[in-house]
Design an enzyme around this catalytic site. Structure first.
Site, mmCIF file in Angstrom:
data_model
loop_
_atom_site.group_PDB
_atom_site.id
_atom_site.type_symbol
_atom_site.label_atom_id
_atom_site.label_comp_id
_atom_site.label_asym_id
_atom_site.label_seq_id
_atom_site.Cartn_x
_atom_site.Cartn_y
_atom_site.Cartn_z
ATOM 1 N N THR A 177 0.762 -1.128 0.205
ATOM 2 C CA THR A 177 0.154 0.029 0.052
ATOM 3 C C THR A 177 0.785 1.266 -0.188
ATOM 4 O OG1 THR A 177 -1.659 -1.010 1.192
ATOM 5 C CG2 THR A 177 -1.691 1.259 1.470
ATOM 6 N N SER B 26 1.579 -7.511 -0.883
ATOM 7 C CA SER B 26 2.046 -8.482 0.089
ATOM 8 C C SER B 26 1.314 -9.671 0.352
ATOM 9 C CB SER B 26 2.713 -8.085 1.085
ATOM 10 O OG SER B 26 1.774 -7.907 2.106
ATOM 11 N N THR C 3 1.569 -4.367 4.424
ATOM 12 C CA THR C 3 1.602 -4.604 5.842
ATOM 13 C C THR C 3 1.179 -6.119 5.874
ATOM 14 O OG1 THR C 3 -0.820 -3.827 5.581
ATOM 15 C CG2 THR C 3 0.958 -1.976 6.271
ATOM 16 N N ASP C 4 0.530 -6.668 4.837
ATOM 17 C CA ASP C 4 -0.432 -7.880 5.212
ATOM 18 C C ASP C 4 0.464 -9.067 5.845
ATOM 19 O OD1 ASP C 4 -2.809 -6.695 5.070
ATOM 20 O OD2 ASP C 4 -3.132 -7.343 3.006
HETATM 21 C C1 SIN Z 1 -0.288 -5.240 0.955
HETATM 22 O O1 SIN Z 1 -0.040 -6.148 2.302
HETATM 23 O O2 SIN Z 1 0.557 -5.401 0.112
HETATM 24 C C2 SIN Z 1 -1.384 -4.643 0.896
HETATM 25 C C3 SIN Z 1 -1.955 -3.929 2.287
HETATM 26 C C4 SIN Z 1 -0.914 -3.063 2.943
HETATM 27 O O3 SIN Z 1 0.123 -2.804 2.412
HETATM 28 O O4 SIN Z 1 -1.643 -2.388 4.004
#
Ligand code: SIN
Length: 326
Positions: free
Chosen positions: A16, A70, A103-104
């Site tokens: 993100t 991710s 983040t995931d």
């Molecule tokens: C991801 O994990 O690539 C999408 C969600 C995020 O980064 O918050």
């Protein structure tokens, strides 16, 4: 003027932090991994009144290692990322690495890297919960803070920085699906904070001693990595799923047990059958805080009080080590 002969290398993998939505007011519906790492690094320079003093001693270099959401992180990208980290860390003029990541699955990548990178230099992952074009995008500040932490962190370790907090790769976990401060380190607590360009390390935080189990150059082609699944104990957990996985050729199973790693009688019988058939089984807890304390009632090994997904990474590296030795 003093020459800047040390650099911090920023490796982009997507997420993100590099995401874009249809408008500056849309923060939840967006596409991750749209902006290149050079653009993200450039945005850091545009915040506030110049960079923190600690950063002025460094040059920055960037490399786009991947460009993915991710949730789609995979073994081939992990292998490539580990090898690129290793190559940069081996250069004398590289003082530290920063990695931008979704983040995931960030906590899995952070833990994986902590077990395969032996260099005595800091590695700091960062991310964002809001896409890059959102009006209150958190990415630029997180990246600035991550660079700052990379510049002042002493010695080795894989860290993550977001929302003004510094977490250690061993403990960090995403705990909230949408809030800007989405990460937590449970009972271990944060390792430190970064507020208004001031990095403060928490004295009470005890860093976990580094234990590297494999080198990036040892990692075989991703297609040969073991297949490991995470299963959960819950009311009426059905052991048929275990038997089907064994029949399909699974190599390892991690059970997110209830409480202190308990597993219902029928489910445990299925897992015992799997173990007898040569499948490695580990147990963790589905509770999102606190380590499982191993007792003699545990039929399967507990690893370092890790969460289920990090237990899976530890088992993966364990099985890979055995594969390499044979
Ligand atoms: C991801 O994990 O690539 C999408 C969600 C995020 O980064 O918050």
């Amino acid at each position: 003027m003093q020459a800047k002969n040390q650099k911090i290398v920023v490796l982009g993998t997507g997420g993100t932090i590099a995401g874009e939505s249809s408008s500056a007011s849309e923060g939840l519906n967006y596409t991750a991994a749209q902006r290149g790492i050079e653009v993200l690094v450039q945005a850091v320079a545009e915040i506030g009144q110049g960079l923190p003093t600690a950063l002025t001693a460094f040059q920055f270099e960037s490399e786009q290692v991947a460009q993915i959401d991710s949730k789609d992180m995979n073994f081939a990208t992990w292998r490539h990322l580990a090898q690129r980290c290793h190559a940069w860390l081996n250069q004398d003029d590289v003082a530290a690495l920063v990695i931008t990541h979704g983040t995931d699955t960030l906590e899995e990548t952070a833990y994986f890297l902590s077990k395969v990178l032996s260099a005595d230099k800091p590695i700091v992952l960062t991310c964002a919960m809001r896409p890059a074009n959102f009006k209150d995008a958190d990415g630029p500040q997180n990246l600035r803070d991550a660079l700052h932490v990379a510049a002042v962190a002493k010695g080795a370790g894989v860290w993550m920085v977001a929302a003004g907090e510094i977490h250690h790769s061993q403990h960090v976990q995403k705990v909230h699906p949408t809030r800007v401060n989405a990460f937590d380190s449970g009972e271990a607590g944060v390792a430190g904070t970064v507020q208004s360009d001031v990095v403060v390390w928490r004295n009470a935080f005890k860093p976990v001693p580094k234990q590297v189990v494999l080198s990036p150059s040892d990692l075989p082609e991703a297609s040969t990595w073991p297949w490991i699944e995470v299963l959960m104990n819950h009311v009426q957990a059905n052991a048929k799923v275990v038997d089907l996985l064994v029949q399909a050729g699974v190599n390892g199973l991690v059970v997110a047990g209830t409480g202190n790693g308990s597993i219902s009688t029928a489910f445990k019988e299925g897992l015992m059958r799997a173990q007898s058939a040569g499948v490695d089984v580990r147990v963790a807890s589905r509770c999102n805080q606190g380590p499982v304390i191993a007792t003699e009632t545990h039929a399967f090994r507990v690893l370092e009080g890790l969460s289920p997904v990090k237990t899976r990474v530890a088992l993966l590296l364990d099985l890979l080590s055995r594969l390499i030795k044979h």
